[in-house]
Design a protein around this motif. Sequence first.
Motif, mmCIF file in Angstrom:
data_model
loop_
_atom_site.group_PDB
_atom_site.id
_atom_site.type_symbol
_atom_site.label_atom_id
_atom_site.label_comp_id
_atom_site.label_asym_id
_atom_site.label_seq_id
_atom_site.Cartn_x
_atom_site.Cartn_y
_atom_site.Cartn_z
ATOM 1 N N ASP A 1 -66.050 -7.441 -41.350
ATOM 2 C CA ASP A 1 -66.650 -6.126 -41.564
ATOM 3 C C ASP A 1 -68.109 -6.077 -41.098
ATOM 4 O OD1 ASP A 1 -66.409 -3.467 -42.236
ATOM 5 O OD2 ASP A 1 -66.394 -3.746 -44.399
ATOM 6 N N HIS B 1 -60.735 3.641 -40.961
ATOM 7 C CA HIS B 1 -60.980 3.133 -42.299
ATOM 8 C C HIS B 1 -60.286 4.087 -43.278
ATOM 9 C CE1 HIS B 1 -64.028 0.773 -40.338
ATOM 10 N NE2 HIS B 1 -64.570 0.321 -41.458
ATOM 11 N N HIS C 1 -59.231 -1.745 -43.780
ATOM 12 C CA HIS C 1 -59.232 -1.961 -45.240
ATOM 13 C C HIS C 1 -57.825 -1.658 -45.788
ATOM 14 C CE1 HIS C 1 -63.445 -2.913 -45.618
ATOM 15 N NE2 HIS C 1 -63.796 -1.769 -45.050
ATOM 16 N N HIS D 1 -61.816 -6.259 -37.364
ATOM 17 C CA HIS D 1 -62.599 -5.295 -38.152
ATOM 18 C C HIS D 1 -64.005 -5.846 -38.283
ATOM 19 C CE1 HIS D 1 -62.722 -2.502 -41.944
ATOM 20 N NE2 HIS D 1 -63.911 -2.600 -41.375
ATOM 21 N N HIS E 1 -68.044 -4.495 -37.423
ATOM 22 C CA HIS E 1 -69.014 -3.500 -36.935
ATOM 23 C C HIS E 1 -70.153 -4.271 -36.279
ATOM 24 C CE1 HIS E 1 -67.149 -0.276 -39.395
ATOM 25 N NE2 HIS E 1 -66.810 -1.299 -40.164
HETATM 26 ZN ZN ZN Z 1 -65.583 -1.496 -41.788
#
Ligand code: ZN
Length: 338
Positions: free
Chosen positions: A275, A194, A218, A14, A16
Motif C-alpha cells: 500500500d 479500492h 483491499h 497494490h 501507491h
Molecule cells: Zn491503497
Amino acid sequence: MPPGAFALPKAELHLHIEGTLEPELIFALAERNRLTLPYPSVDALRRAYEFTDLQSFLDLYYAAMNVLRTERDFAELAEAYFVRAREQGVVHAEIFFDPQAHTARGVAFETVIDGLWSAVRESERRFGISSKLIMCFLRDRSAESAMATLDQALPYGERIVGVGLDSAELGHPPSKFARVFERALAEGWKTVAHAGEEGPPAYVWEALDLLKVSRVDHGVRSLEDPALVARLRDERIPLTVCPLSNVKLRVFEDLRRHTLGTMLDEGLVATVNSDDPAYFGGYVGDNFTAVAEALDLAPSALVTLARNSFEASFVDTATRERYLALLDAAQPERAAQV
Ligand code: ZN
Ligand code: HPA
C-alpha cells in the motif's frame, strides 16, 4: 539475504508510488526544491506517523508529496522503490499514481508520468523487474475532475495499463465514477478500485457491477457479506490485501485479528501488498513476514499468496508462466524457513 517468504518471488499489485516517499527523501527533496517543512527533523516527521483512520493518513500523505516537483523527483522516488522492492522478492510491480494530487498543485501530468516512466524502464534494464502503471482517480474529488484527468492521460495510453480509484472511501461510492470507468474500459484500460477498506460490502458490489473491476483493492470488508464472498470466489476476482496498512489505519486492531487467513480458507484469490510502505512500517516482503508470524501461516499458504500475485497480475500469459516457474524453483525450501 533474509530467508523465507520475505524473498519469495512475487508481484506487488497494490502500491501507491507516493506512499513510498520515505522521510529522508522528503527532506532531501525539500532542500533541493527550496521548501520549508513543518517538521524540524526526519525523526520528528516519522514520529507523526500515528494514524487513527484513512483520512488522518491521507492528510499527511498529500502534504508530504508537495516536495515532488520535477521529473527527476518522480524518477528518483520510483527508483528508490524499485531498489527496495528488489530486496523483498518483487519481480513484477503494478504501481498506482495519483495525478490529480500533483496537477492540482501545478505540476504537469507530463512531468509526473515522464519521471515515473523513466524509472520503470530503468528498473527493467537494471534489475529485470517488470512493472506497469495504474492511474488512480481521487474519489473525494468530482467525477468531472476524474474525466478531465482521463483526457490528459490519453496521449500516454501505452504507458498505463489501467485506472483505479483511491483516497477517502466513505461517502464516495464507486457509482460516482461509473461513466469515467466506462470510458476507461472503452479506451482499452483495465479497471481496479479500492473498495471495502473502510467502506461497506455494497461498495465492492458496485466496483464489480458498475466499474467492471478486474481486482478489488483491499476488499477486506467483503467477508461481511456471504453472497459477495461467493461471487468473488466463483469469479476468481483477486483482492489486493495490505495487512500492515490495515493495522496502521485501524481497519484491524491487531495483525493477529486480520482476516487474510480466512480469505484463503474461503478460497478467495487474496494477495499481500504494501500500500504505502514508507508510512505503514514495511514493504511487501515485510508484510509477508509479518502475516506469516502473526497468523501462523503455513509455508504452503505463503506460496499460495505469491502464486495468487502472479495470477492476479496484468502480465501476458508467457510472462506469467515464467514467473510461476521462478516461484516453483524458489520453494518449498525457502518458504519452509519462515
Ligand atoms: Zn491503497
Ligand atoms: N486507501 C485509499 N487511498 C489511498 C490509500 C489507501 O490505503 N493510500 C493512498 N491512497
